[in-house]
Design a protein around this motif. Structure first.
Motif, short mmCIF file in Angstrom:
data_model
loop_
_atom_site.label_atom_id
_atom_site.label_comp_id
_atom_site.label_asym_id
_atom_site.label_seq_id
_atom_site.Cartn_x
_atom_site.Cartn_y
_atom_site.Cartn_z
N LYS A 22 42.26 29.79 45.15
CA LYS A 22 41.88 31.14 45.55
C LYS A 22 42.12 31.32 47.05
CE LYS A 22 38.34 34.63 45.30
NZ LYS A 22 36.91 34.94 45.39
N ASN A 27 44.59 35.43 44.04
CA ASN A 27 43.41 36.28 44.14
C ASN A 27 43.00 36.93 42.83
OD1 ASN A 27 45.71 37.77 44.17
ND2 ASN A 27 44.99 39.25 45.67
N LEU A 28 43.84 36.85 41.82
CA LEU A 28 43.53 37.55 40.56
C LEU A 28 43.49 36.54 39.43
CD1 LEU A 28 43.33 40.52 39.27
CD2 LEU A 28 45.68 40.12 38.60
N LEU A 29 42.37 36.48 38.73
CA LEU A 29 42.29 35.63 37.55
C LEU A 29 42.75 36.46 36.36
CD1 LEU A 29 39.91 32.94 36.70
CD2 LEU A 29 40.17 34.67 34.98
N SER A 30 43.91 36.08 35.81
CA SER A 30 44.47 36.90 34.73
C SER A 30 43.79 36.61 33.41
CB SER A 30 45.96 36.62 34.55
OG SER A 30 46.66 37.03 35.67
N ASP A 31 43.63 35.34 33.10
CA ASP A 31 43.22 35.02 31.74
C ASP A 31 42.50 33.69 31.71
OD1 ASP A 31 43.03 35.28 28.99
OD2 ASP A 31 44.87 34.18 28.63
N LEU A 32 41.53 33.59 30.82
CA LEU A 32 40.91 32.30 30.54
C LEU A 32 40.73 32.22 29.04
CD1 LEU A 32 38.12 30.43 32.32
CD2 LEU A 32 37.82 30.88 29.91
N THR A 61 46.88 34.54 39.11
CA THR A 61 47.99 35.32 39.65
C THR A 61 47.82 35.46 41.15
OG1 THR A 61 48.05 36.57 37.62
CG2 THR A 61 49.26 37.49 39.47
N SER A 62 48.91 35.28 41.87
CA SER A 62 48.89 35.57 43.29
C SER A 62 49.65 36.86 43.50
CB SER A 62 49.54 34.44 44.07
OG SER A 62 49.87 34.89 45.36
N LYS A 68 52.55 33.29 39.08
CA LYS A 68 51.44 32.95 38.20
C LYS A 68 51.36 31.44 38.08
CE LYS A 68 51.14 37.03 35.28
NZ LYS A 68 49.74 37.41 35.44
N ARG A 70 49.24 28.18 35.86
CA ARG A 70 48.34 27.87 34.74
C ARG A 70 47.66 26.53 34.97
NH1 ARG A 70 51.52 28.82 30.23
NH2 ARG A 70 52.24 26.70 30.01
N LEU A 88 33.54 32.52 41.77
CA LEU A 88 34.82 32.82 42.44
C LEU A 88 35.40 34.13 41.96
CD1 LEU A 88 36.42 29.28 42.08
CD2 LEU A 88 35.43 30.25 44.14
N PRO A 90 34.27 37.15 39.52
CA PRO A 90 33.28 37.74 38.59
C PRO A 90 33.93 38.31 37.33
CG PRO A 90 32.99 38.55 40.84
CD PRO A 90 34.24 37.77 40.84
N GLY A 91 35.22 38.59 37.40
CA GLY A 91 35.90 39.15 36.24
C GLY A 91 36.06 38.17 35.10
N VAL A 92 35.72 36.90 35.33
CA VAL A 92 35.90 35.89 34.28
C VAL A 92 34.75 35.95 33.28
CG1 VAL A 92 34.62 33.92 35.23
CG2 VAL A 92 36.78 33.53 34.04
N GLU B 61 31.65 38.50 45.06
CA GLU B 61 31.09 37.81 46.21
C GLU B 61 31.50 38.52 47.50
OE1 GLU B 61 30.72 33.20 47.61
OE2 GLU B 61 32.48 33.90 46.56
N ILE B 284 39.88 43.91 42.18
CA ILE B 284 40.61 42.64 42.07
C ILE B 284 39.66 41.54 41.61
CG2 ILE B 284 41.86 40.87 43.35
CD1 ILE B 284 43.00 43.14 45.08
N ALA B 285 38.45 41.49 42.19
CA ALA B 285 37.51 40.45 41.82
C ALA B 285 37.11 40.55 40.36
CB ALA B 285 36.27 40.52 42.70
N LEU B 286 37.05 41.77 39.83
CA LEU B 286 36.67 41.94 38.44
C LEU B 286 37.88 41.84 37.50
CD1 LEU B 286 34.09 44.82 38.91
CD2 LEU B 286 33.58 42.54 38.08
N SER B 287 39.01 41.37 38.03
CA SER B 287 40.22 41.12 37.24
C SER B 287 40.78 42.38 36.57
CB SER B 287 39.98 40.06 36.16
OG SER B 287 39.74 38.82 36.75
N MET B 306 56.76 41.50 38.62
CA MET B 306 57.28 40.34 37.90
C MET B 306 58.10 40.88 36.73
SD MET B 306 53.76 38.17 37.95
CE MET B 306 54.33 36.48 38.00
N GLU B 406 47.40 44.53 32.33
CA GLU B 406 48.12 43.31 31.98
C GLU B 406 47.78 42.87 30.56
OE1 GLU B 406 47.78 40.01 34.70
OE2 GLU B 406 48.38 38.60 33.14
N ARG B 425 45.25 38.44 25.76
CA ARG B 425 44.42 38.89 26.86
C ARG B 425 44.50 40.41 26.85
NH1 ARG B 425 43.95 41.90 31.64
NH2 ARG B 425 43.28 40.64 33.37
N GLN B 433 34.62 45.52 32.03
CA GLN B 433 33.61 44.89 32.89
C GLN B 433 33.38 45.66 34.17
OE1 GLN B 433 33.79 40.36 32.94
NE2 GLN B 433 35.89 41.01 32.91
#
Lengths: 147, 463
Positions: A22, A27-32, A61-62, A68, A70, A88, A90-92, B61, B284-287, B306, B406, B425, B433
């Motif tokens: 991070k 800065n972007l969490l695409s998927d878990l 993702t940056s 991207k 993984r 890190l 919150p969107g996760v 955060e 961005i933080a909330l994806s 991309m 996405e 996804r 959210q």
């Protein structure tokens, strides 16, 4: 689009690694999501990676590098728990709840570790490979007739 | 309830056990979602309330709420938890939203989902790669072609296939038209939610033109199963250029009417301006992705950043907003229709000649007329439809820009004809959210406008 760099991390290093990434601009969490490798415990893995039943897969993702990445974490069946990435990203939150709901992976430090898609009293985790399809009666609450 | 033995479970989280309270008998208890619901103030920890975290509003955060906003002293008899949905007409499906109100101000919000969950990821494990698109196309039912596209791209990436140029361009034409129809549908329902009934009729009218074209090409208006691994199901019909040209010429004129009906309309503006604001950092933080993220001014569009298919060969702009309010999300979608229209107009001129699907015998069934004359072709046809084709071991994550953001597909193959694991996804699942953050501090009457502006499609949220 295109496939991304795939890296294995150990469970102990999972949270610090993601925190470091991070910092590096992812800065972007695409998927878990999680995968149950019950039928393929003996799959080909890089040298030094312990074979375990579950894998938690994180796609980062940056936006600045337009890249991207993984990360894959192996999680043992006996203790299916990893640290939550919630502090890190919150969107996760919803994605971790989904992984818990469907595969039974627990996320330590998650603020709301409840099921998200299935009813609260559902038994078992359907995306596990030993969850038999078709043989289990559909579990729903019975609403009693009041008249 | 009968006791059911499940080999994989039960695996209850200790925290969950603690949270899950035995409900009292009665209709409310029997339909309760237990700990998934928003808890009352008294059962929420005070440090959570300090940050207004609770079961709902979680801020990224480093982003602090205005301290004057927070009042942990607020007692329960001053607030009220009300429930909206899952059967509310403006929740666009079966979305349930629980809101804690103080007067008319929303303090906490929690979306409760899962009412449309049908286990599509599990279903995908039982279907061959050829049958896969019929399953995923039912997820986001307003942009079915995007779902088929991401599934097909993932399968092709595992197979290492290069698809013919014409197939790529046909795919691009279809998904861009689909983006237009999806946004038009959003304009229609959003207008309806905000009381503009004419907008409802207009949006559906324009979408109808596109759906008629889809019907001509794919045979169906929804759930097309048109984009398949290896190409598309059929070539474009003769005279397709005229149909597409009619759409391309019509839509900008109609959008001018929308502009008058909505953008310049004081009542509409009063309901959307400055409502449901989300900042760049929060988004961005909330994806969040898609129009929700772009409305905050982040020019992030996977088509541009991309590129996949042939998006690097067409000319279009990424539409961004400035403040991230409900009006910006409206304006982004409005202008994205025009940008998609621009792309479609370019595709008409640039459509290459050639095959619409790959010639590889491995993934492509033989042409119908060959089956009448060749035994081998008949066997081949039979094998491909009964057994499918084997896909090499590996795993891949492919993401594309759907109308909602996405759309990703993580696919794991174990070398058989069926995916070992297929995860989608869903952009609206993640974007949902951001609702607590958008609704916090606003009025309950604004909730409808804000929920609508996120554009959730419950088929994709619950899968």
């Amino acid at each position: 689009m295109s496939d991304l760099d795939s890296t294995f991390v150990e469970r102990e290093n999972y949270f610090p690694t993601v925190a470091g990434l991070k910092e590096d601009g992812y800065n972007l969490l695409s998927d878990l999501c999680a995968v149950d490798y019950l039928d393929h415990i003996d799959r080909a893995l890089p040298e030094g990676v312990a074979r375990e039943r579950f894998e938690v897969v994180v796609s980062l993702t940056s936006m600045s590098l337009k890249k991207k990445l993984r990360l894959r974490v192996l999680v043992p069946e006996s203790d299916p728990e990893v640290e939550s990435l919630f502090p890190l990203y919150p969107g996760v939150e919803a994605m971790e709840r989904e992984a818990y709901d469907l595969l039974g992976i627990r996320f330590k430090g998650h603020p709301d570790p409840t099921r998200i898609l299935l009813p609260q009293d559902w038994e078992g985790h359907p995306l596990r490979k030993d969850y038999s399809v078709g043989r289990i009666p559909v579990q729903f609450k019975e609403v009693k007739r009041t008249r | 309830m009968t006791t059911i033995h499940t080999p994989g479970g039960p695996h209850k989280h200790p925290d969950e056990e603690a949270r899950y309270q035995e409900a009292e008998p009665g209709l409310i208890a029997e339909t309760s979602e237990g700990a998934q619901e928003m808890g009352p103030r008294s059962s929420t920890k005070s440090d959570e309330l300090t940050k207004e975290f609770g079961a709902a509003l979680r801020l990224p955060e480093g982003i602090e709420l205005d301290p004057g906003d927070i009042n942990i002293e607020t007692s329960e008899d001053q607030t009220m938890i009300i429930n909206m949905g899952p059967q509310h007409p403006s929740t666009h499906g079966v979305l349930r939203i629980m809101m804690e109100l103080e007067g008319e101000t929303v303090l906490r919000t929690k979306p409760v989902i899962g009412y449309l969950h049908t286990g599509m990821e599990k279903t995908a494990e039982g279907l061959t790669y050829l049958q896969g698109p019929t399953n995923v196309t039912r997820m986001d039912y307003l942009s079915p072609l995007h779902n088929e596209l991401v599934f097909s791209l993932a399968t092709e990436a595992l197979l290492g296939l290069e698809i013919p140029d014409r197939a790529t361009w046909i795919r691009m034409l279809m998904v861009e038209l689909n983006r237009m129809s999806s946004h038009l549908m959003w304009m229609a329902t959003n207008g309806m939610d905000l009381g503009s009934t004419s907008m409802m009729i207009y949006g559906f009218r324009e979408r109808e033109m596109i759906l008629s074209f889809f019907e001509k090409v794919t045979g169906l208006r929804m759930n097309h199963n048109y984009i398949r691994p290896g190409g598309v199901a059929a070539d474009l019909p003769d005279g397709w250029e005229d149909d597409v040209l009619a759409i391309v010429e019509n839509v900008p004129q109609r959008l001018k009417e929308y502009d008058q009906v909505l953008t310049g309309q004081p009542i509409f503006r009063a309901r959307v301006d400055g409502v449901g604001i989300i900042t760049q950092e929060q988004a961005i933080a909330l994806s969040t992705t898609g129009p929700v993220l772009r409305s905050t001014g982040v020019p992030w569009d996977l088509r541009k950043d991309m590129p996949y298919l042939a998006y690097d060969q067409v000319d279009f702009d990424v539409v961004v907003g400035s403040v991230g309010d409900t009006f910006d999300r409206y304006a982004v979608r409005f202008n994205e229709i025009l940008e998609s229209n621009r792309i479609v107009a370019q595709i008409i001129d640039m459509m290459p000649k050639g095959d619409y699907k790959i010639a590889s015998k491995k993934v492509t069934p033989p042409p119908r007329k060959r089956i009448d004359e060749s035994m081998e072709a008949l066997i081949h046809h039979f094998k491909i439809y009964t057994e499918g084709y084997k896909v090499p071991e590996g795993e891949v994550y492919i993401s594309i820009e759907s109308p909602r953001g996405e759309l990703g597909c993580y696919m794991v193959s174990d070398g058989t004809a069926r995916p070992y694991r297929m995860h989608i996804r869903g952009p609206s699942f993640v974007n949902l959210q951001s609702l607590p953050t958008m609704l916090h501090g606003g009025f309950i009457a604004d909730a409808i406008a804000v929920i609508s502006s996120v554009d959730p499609v419950m088929g994709e949220v619950d899968r």
